[in-house]
Design a protein around this motif. Structure first.
Motif, PDB file in Angstrom:
ATOM      1  N   SER A   1      -0.281  10.257   4.546  1.00  0.00           N
ATOM      2  CA  SER A   1       0.410   9.307   3.650  1.00  0.00           C
ATOM      3  C   SER A   1      -0.333   9.052   2.356  1.00  0.00           C
ATOM      4  O   SER A   1       0.267   9.002   1.285  1.00  0.00           O
ATOM      5  N   LYS A   2      -1.649   8.842   2.458  1.00  0.00           N
ATOM      6  CA  LYS A   2      -2.414   8.397   1.295  1.00  0.00           C
ATOM      7  C   LYS A   2      -3.028   9.576   0.542  1.00  0.00           C
ATOM      8  O   LYS A   2      -2.935   9.661  -0.677  1.00  0.00           O
TER       9      LYS A   2
ATOM     10  N   ASN B   1      -8.645  -1.551   5.546  1.00  0.00           N
ATOM     11  CA  ASN B   1      -7.529  -2.234   4.915  1.00  0.00           C
ATOM     12  C   ASN B   1      -7.430  -3.590   5.601  1.00  0.00           C
ATOM     13  O   ASN B   1      -7.286  -3.612   6.821  1.00  0.00           O
TER      14      ASN B   1
ATOM     15  N   ARG C   1       6.144  10.521   6.764  1.00  0.00           N
ATOM     16  CA  ARG C   1       5.744  10.058   8.089  1.00  0.00           C
ATOM     17  C   ARG C   1       5.032  11.156   8.892  1.00  0.00           C
ATOM     18  O   ARG C   1       5.533  11.675   9.885  1.00  0.00           O
TER      19      ARG C   1
ATOM     20  N   TYR D   1      -5.363  -4.530   9.232  1.00  0.00           N
ATOM     21  CA  TYR D   1      -4.035  -3.948   8.999  1.00  0.00           C
ATOM     22  C   TYR D   1      -3.157  -4.493  10.134  1.00  0.00           C
ATOM     23  O   TYR D   1      -3.495  -4.296  11.316  1.00  0.00           O
TER      24      TYR D   1
ATOM     25  N   GLY E   1       0.831  -1.213   0.000  1.00  0.00           N
ATOM     26  CA  GLY E   1       0.000   0.000   0.000  1.00  0.00           C
ATOM     27  C   GLY E   1       0.856   1.249   0.000  1.00  0.00           C
ATOM     28  O   GLY E   1       0.643   2.135   0.824  1.00  0.00           O
TER      29      GLY E   1
ATOM     30  N   ASP F   1      -9.507   4.173  12.886  1.00  0.00           N
ATOM     31  CA  ASP F   1      -8.449   4.533  11.938  1.00  0.00           C
ATOM     32  C   ASP F   1      -9.128   4.847  10.604  1.00  0.00           C
ATOM     33  O   ASP F   1      -9.763   3.978  10.007  1.00  0.00           O
TER      34      ASP F   1
ATOM     35  N   THR G   1      -3.981  10.156   8.472  1.00  0.00           N
ATOM     36  CA  THR G   1      -2.614  10.262   7.975  1.00  0.00           C
ATOM     37  C   THR G   1      -2.556  11.065   6.679  1.00  0.00           C
ATOM     38  O   THR G   1      -3.519  11.077   5.913  1.00  0.00           O
TER      39      THR G   1
ATOM     40  N   GLY H   1       3.474   9.522  11.110  1.00  0.00           N
ATOM     41  CA  GLY H   1       2.576   8.608  10.409  1.00  0.00           C
ATOM     42  C   GLY H   1       1.597   8.075  11.442  1.00  0.00           C
ATOM     43  O   GLY H   1       1.869   8.122  12.657  1.00  0.00           O
ATOM     44  N   SER H   2       0.465   7.571  10.986  1.00  0.00           N
ATOM     45  CA  SER H   2      -0.503   7.120  11.981  1.00  0.00           C
ATOM     46  C   SER H   2      -0.093   5.788  12.606  1.00  0.00           C
ATOM     47  O   SER H   2      -0.493   5.464  13.713  1.00  0.00           O
ATOM     48  N   LYS H   3       0.758   5.038  11.934  1.00  0.00           N
ATOM     49  CA  LYS H   3       1.204   3.748  12.482  1.00  0.00           C
ATOM     50  C   LYS H   3       1.989   3.954  13.783  1.00  0.00           C
ATOM     51  O   LYS H   3       1.745   3.273  14.781  1.00  0.00           O
TER      52      LYS H   3
ATOM     53  N   ALA I   1      -7.499   6.080   7.765  1.00  0.00           N
ATOM     54  CA  ALA I   1      -6.383   6.391   6.843  1.00  0.00           C
ATOM     55  C   ALA I   1      -6.872   6.669   5.418  1.00  0.00           C
ATOM     56  O   ALA I   1      -6.291   7.466   4.692  1.00  0.00           O
ATOM     57  N   TYR I   2      -7.964   5.986   5.011  1.00  0.00           N
ATOM     58  CA  TYR I   2      -8.425   6.113   3.616  1.00  0.00           C
ATOM     59  C   TYR I   2      -9.634   7.031   3.474  1.00  0.00           C
ATOM     60  O   TYR I   2     -10.379   6.938   2.487  1.00  0.00           O
TER      61      TYR I   2
ATOM     62  N   HIS J   1      -2.650  -3.242  13.769  1.00  0.00           N
ATOM     63  CA  HIS J   1      -3.819  -3.083  14.639  1.00  0.00           C
ATOM     64  C   HIS J   1      -3.886  -4.184  15.688  1.00  0.00           C
ATOM     65  O   HIS J   1      -4.274  -3.939  16.826  1.00  0.00           O
TER      66      HIS J   1
ATOM     67  N   ASN K   1     -11.651   0.187  11.608  1.00  0.00           N
ATOM     68  CA  ASN K   1     -10.894   0.802  10.517  1.00  0.00           C
ATOM     69  C   ASN K   1     -11.742   0.726   9.242  1.00  0.00           C
ATOM     70  O   ASN K   1     -11.778  -0.291   8.575  1.00  0.00           O
TER      71      ASN K   1
END
Ligand SMILES: Cc1ncc(COP(=O)(O)O)c(C=O)c1O
Length: 411
Positions: A247-248, A186, A256, A129, A41, A214, A245, A103-105, A216-217, A132, A182
């Motif tokens: 990131s995407k 993902n 990050r 993911y 991803g 989460d 995040t 980054g969210s991770k 993220a998307y 998680h 989430n």
């Protein structure tokens, strides 16, 4: 040496399933194969130029080279709060309800580290993911799972989900303290309605557990679907946090930058552990991230449209190759059920076969959890021509295996 010194914690982490596909991918490439890589991803597009310009401008200033602020500079936290205000009409206090993370991770993993007591249990729907669930394992906690149920449109079966959470609460001792959600998901791409969040917030209040969401998307959604946020539910801050995040949405995965918002007790725990562990992201990165969030969002729409176009090409071309896949409503992935003829192989072996025989790399669903083993995740990280080429390679391989292709196969 020192055989008596064991690293029990790291042993609790399983071997990374994706490593097997990664190694095979490298072997194929070294042997000269043109592998079409749809496995990770990892966005392939560049960060929008105005964000890069801001990074450069900021990096030229003399005062930016020292340690930064571990919870994020105020302007970035304010930009995150403003993003929620604009997108979801939600007020967040940038001082107490927002932490910027690498980054969210990183933010998620450290939050879990901060809030997990030894033996604590979290409910993590399967597949997921990987961090998680593994964040809880690393923190000395445990995870209970149930398979995510969704329809052919990838809409979550919300009634069943709520019942499954109730069952987990009833049947596990110690009683789970956390629920991870989430959506868009993902790897399954599953989406939810705003009503879903109302139900789980009410349940969390009644049954006394926290929700870690989460999104993220959030921006990568198609066909008019709009990603809801748990934060829009009145009183959500009492029981929930949410991560997001850059990131995407802004093609900034390598930078990050992300943030976590919501419940003050949880956000405070994250801010505290981060104050011990890091000095914050390099300030110019935070300044540029602030500009990304506050600036013109046309670039986000362009990135979204790009994935939507790739999705349409992929679904059509793969159908033409004999692989009927349901079309996702969101994310940068396609969650594809393995064609029946190959399903007995399991997802890891199928992914290997696809790589060896069609030079197409995908992620085996089992890497995201046992419920994923009849599926593979296809990341839309190569351009439309390459996606079409992947479909051609697969079609050839399927034909060799005697799999029927669709009526318009000659197109
Ligand atoms: C659901 C989900 N959350 C978080 C992340 C991590 O994003 P970040 O780059 O912000 O750490 C990913 C990355 O693939 C993801 O799929």
């Amino acid at each position: 040496m020192f055989d008596e010194i064991e690293f029990d914690k790291i042993k609790r982490l399983p071997k990374y399933v994706f490593a097997a596909v990664g190694e095979l991918k490298m072997q194929q490439r070294h042997a000269g194969a043109d592998v079409i890589d749809l496995s990770m991803g990892n966005p392939d597009g560049p960060t929008p130029p105005h964000i890069i310009e801001k990074l450069i401008e900021s990096a030229r200033k003399p005062k930016v080279y020292g340690y930064s602020v571990s919870r994020g500079i105020f302007k970035l936290r304010l930009a995150a709060a403003d993003w929620y205000q604009r997108k979801y009409g939600v007020y967040l206090d940038p001082e107490t309800e927002v932490v910027a993370s690498m980054g969210s991770k990183e933010g998620y993993a450290h939050l879990v580290q901060a809030i997990t007591n030894l033996g604590d249990t979290a409910i993590v729907p399967d597949p997921c993911y990987p961090i998680h669930s593994q964040a809880f394992i690393l923190a000395g906690g445990n995870v209970v799972k149930f398979p995510i149920k969704f329809g052919s449109d990838f809409a979550l079966d919300e009634d069943t989900f709520v019942e499954d959470v109730k069952k987990c609460l009833r049947e596990n001792s110690p009683r789970p303290k956390y629920l991870i959600v989430n959506f868009p998901n993902n790897p399954t791409t599953t989406t939810v309605t705003p009503e879903f969040y109302k139900r789980i917030v009410a349940l969390a209040k009644e049954e006394r557990f926290y929700i870690l969401s989460d999104i993220a998307y959030a921006e990568l959604s198609f066909d008019g679907y709009k990603t809801p946020s748990i934060m829009s539910v009145e009183g959500a801050k009492d029981v929930a946090i949410e991560s997001y995040t850059l990131s995407k949405s802004y093609n900034m995965a390598g930078w990050r930058v992300g943030f976590i918002v919501g419940n003050q007790k949880l956000v405070g725990a994250l801010a505290k552990i981060k104050s011990w562990l890091d000095y914050g992201m390099f300030t110019p990165i935070q300044v540029a991230a602030t500009v990304a969030l506050n600036g013109d969002q046309k670039c986000v729409e362009e990135i979204r449209q790009n994935y939507e176009r790739r999705r349409d090409v992929l679904i059509k071309a793969f159908a033409n190759a004999g692989w009927q896949i349901d079309s996702p409503k969101a994310t940068m992935f396609v969650w594809a059920r393995i064609p029946e003829q190959f399903r007995h192989l399991g997802s890891l072996e199928f992914a290997k076969q696809l790589l060896i025989n069609a030079q197409v790399a995908v992620s085996p669903g089992v890497g995201f959890g046992p419920a994923g083993d009849e599926w593979v995740r296809i990341a839309m990280i190569e351009n439309e021509n390459r996606i079409r080429q992947a479909a051609k390679n697969i079609k050839k391989y399927f034909r060799e295996k005697g799999i029927a292709v669709s009526a318009d196969e000659m197109k």
